[in-house]
Each structure stands twice: as C-alpha cells, then as structure tokens.
Write an enzyme that holds these catalytic residues in place. Structure first.
Site, PDB file in Angstrom:
ATOM      1  N   ARG A  30       0.747  -1.108  -0.008  1.00  0.00           N
ATOM      2  CA  ARG A  30      -0.195   0.081  -0.237  1.00  0.00           C
ATOM      3  C   ARG A  30       0.904   1.104  -0.067  1.00  0.00           C
ATOM      4  NH1 ARG A  30      -5.154  -1.100  -0.259  1.00  0.00           N
ATOM      5  NH2 ARG A  30      -5.957  -3.048   0.580  1.00  0.00           N
ATOM      6  N   ILE A  32       2.060   4.848   1.023  1.00  0.00           N
ATOM      7  CA  ILE A  32       1.880   5.551   2.111  1.00  0.00           C
ATOM      8  C   ILE A  32       1.099   6.875   2.265  1.00  0.00           C
ATOM      9  CG2 ILE A  32       4.172   7.041   1.954  1.00  0.00           C
ATOM     10  CD1 ILE A  32       4.872   5.902   4.880  1.00  0.00           C
ATOM     11  N   HIS A 101       8.398   1.211 -10.486  1.00  0.00           N
ATOM     12  CA  HIS A 101       7.088   0.958  -9.827  1.00  0.00           C
ATOM     13  C   HIS A 101       5.876   1.262 -10.350  1.00  0.00           C
ATOM     14  CE1 HIS A 101       8.384   4.908  -8.411  1.00  0.00           C
ATOM     15  NE2 HIS A 101       7.113   5.277  -8.377  1.00  0.00           N
TER      16      HIS A 101
HETATM   17  P1  AMP Z   1       6.537   8.082  -7.701  1.00  0.00           P
HETATM   18  O1  AMP Z   1       6.212   9.646  -7.674  1.00  0.00           O
HETATM   19  O2  AMP Z   1       5.908   7.580  -9.103  1.00  0.00           O
HETATM   20  O3  AMP Z   1       7.865   7.827  -7.752  1.00  0.00           O
HETATM   21  O4  AMP Z   1       5.757   7.360  -6.634  1.00  0.00           O
HETATM   22  C1  AMP Z   1       6.503   7.193  -5.262  1.00  0.00           C
HETATM   23  C2  AMP Z   1       5.539   6.901  -4.621  1.00  0.00           C
HETATM   24  O5  AMP Z   1       5.934   5.969  -3.129  1.00  0.00           O
HETATM   25  C3  AMP Z   1       4.473   7.887  -3.871  1.00  0.00           C
HETATM   26  O6  AMP Z   1       3.074   7.621  -4.234  1.00  0.00           O
HETATM   27  C4  AMP Z   1       4.771   7.809  -2.281  1.00  0.00           C
HETATM   28  O7  AMP Z   1       3.663   8.131  -1.778  1.00  0.00           O
HETATM   29  C5  AMP Z   1       5.055   6.456  -2.115  1.00  0.00           C
HETATM   30  N1  AMP Z   1       6.097   6.046  -0.935  1.00  0.00           N
HETATM   31  C6  AMP Z   1       7.037   6.824  -0.619  1.00  0.00           C
HETATM   32  N2  AMP Z   1       7.442   6.186   0.681  1.00  0.00           N
HETATM   33  C7  AMP Z   1       6.833   5.245   0.803  1.00  0.00           C
HETATM   34  C8  AMP Z   1       6.862   4.175   1.877  1.00  0.00           C
HETATM   35  N3  AMP Z   1       7.750   4.224   2.688  1.00  0.00           N
HETATM   36  N4  AMP Z   1       5.973   3.232   1.743  1.00  0.00           N
HETATM   37  C9  AMP Z   1       4.977   3.513   0.933  1.00  0.00           C
HETATM   38  N5  AMP Z   1       4.703   4.190  -0.114  1.00  0.00           N
HETATM   39  C10 AMP Z   1       5.828   5.134  -0.096  1.00  0.00           C
END
Ligand code: AMP
Ligand code: ZN
Length: 115
Positions: A30, A32, A101
C-alpha cells in the site's frame, strides 16, 4: 539491491510496509500517501531505477507485474468498477522514487487528462 533505495528496503523488510502480495520476482504494498481509496505500488524485487533501465530479458517481469495487478484488482473487488495503472518515469513524469514501480489506483472516478 541498492542499499540507498527505499523500495529495496521495503523488499527486504528493513522498512515496514503493508504488503498485499509477494512472490519470487514481485512485491505489492500500500502507498503511504494514497491518492485514491485504493492505492497499491507494484515493484520488481530487483533494483531497476526506471522504465528506461529495463532490459529485453525483463519483458516477462513487466508482463507478470501487469498480471498480478489484474489479480489484485479482482481479489480486492475493484476490477469490475475499474482502475488505473500508472508509471511515472524521470523528473517530468513525476518520478520520486528511483526503483521501478507501477501505481494501481482505484475506488474513485479517475480524471483525464492526468495531472
Ligand atoms: P513516484 O512519484 O511515481 O516515484 O511514486 C512514489 C510513491 O511512493 C509515492 O506515491 C509515495 O507516496 C510512495 N511512497 C514513498 N515512501 C513510501 C513508503 N515508505 N511506503 C509506501 N509508499 C511510499
Ligand atoms: Zn531499489
């Protein structure tokens, strides 16, 4: 494994996450900071920084990630209503974490064009 990578640490469990699926090559957990009622990230276990770093040999891995996304959509009950899969690549694409991702978003009507 990149020791400075947040998502590599989620794969190893060094950083906690709410995992919803994992197998030999893929982990899903999920987000965050959810941008929809359902917001799951699907990542390869292997550290691949961006879409541009994918090798031909990884075509099956990416296909597998999409199959897992569909399975999760069915299992979590939003397949029929609909969902969105997003990959942000590099700065103008909005990428903030440099481990490949795919965002799986659902639970509300998605807008178009995306922001
Ligand atoms: P992006 O902008 O496509 O690189 O997305 C990175 C995503 O990682 C964002 O939606 C963040 O909210 C998510 N994210 C960052 N740190 C964490 C974490 N520790 N656990 C889960 N999601 C995270
Ligand atoms: Zn990584």
């Amino acid at each position: 494994m990149d020791k400075n990578c947040l998502f590599c640490k989620i794969v190893t469990g060094d950083i906690p996450s709410q995992k919803v699926y994992e197998d030999e090559t893929v982990v899903a957990f999920r987000d965050i900071d959810p941008q929809a009622p359902e917001h799951i990230l699907l990542i390869p276990r292997r550290h691949i920084p961006t879409t541009l770093d994918l090798a031909a040999a990884e075509r099956e891995l990416v296909g597998h990630i999409f199959l897992v996304a569909g399975q999760l959509a069915r299992k979590l009950g939003f397949a029929e209503a609909g969902f969105r899969i997003v990959n942000n690549c590099n700065a103008a694409g909005g990428q903030l974490v440099w481990h490949l991702h795919f965002h799986l978003l659902a639970g509300r009507q998605m807008g178009w064009p995306p922001g």
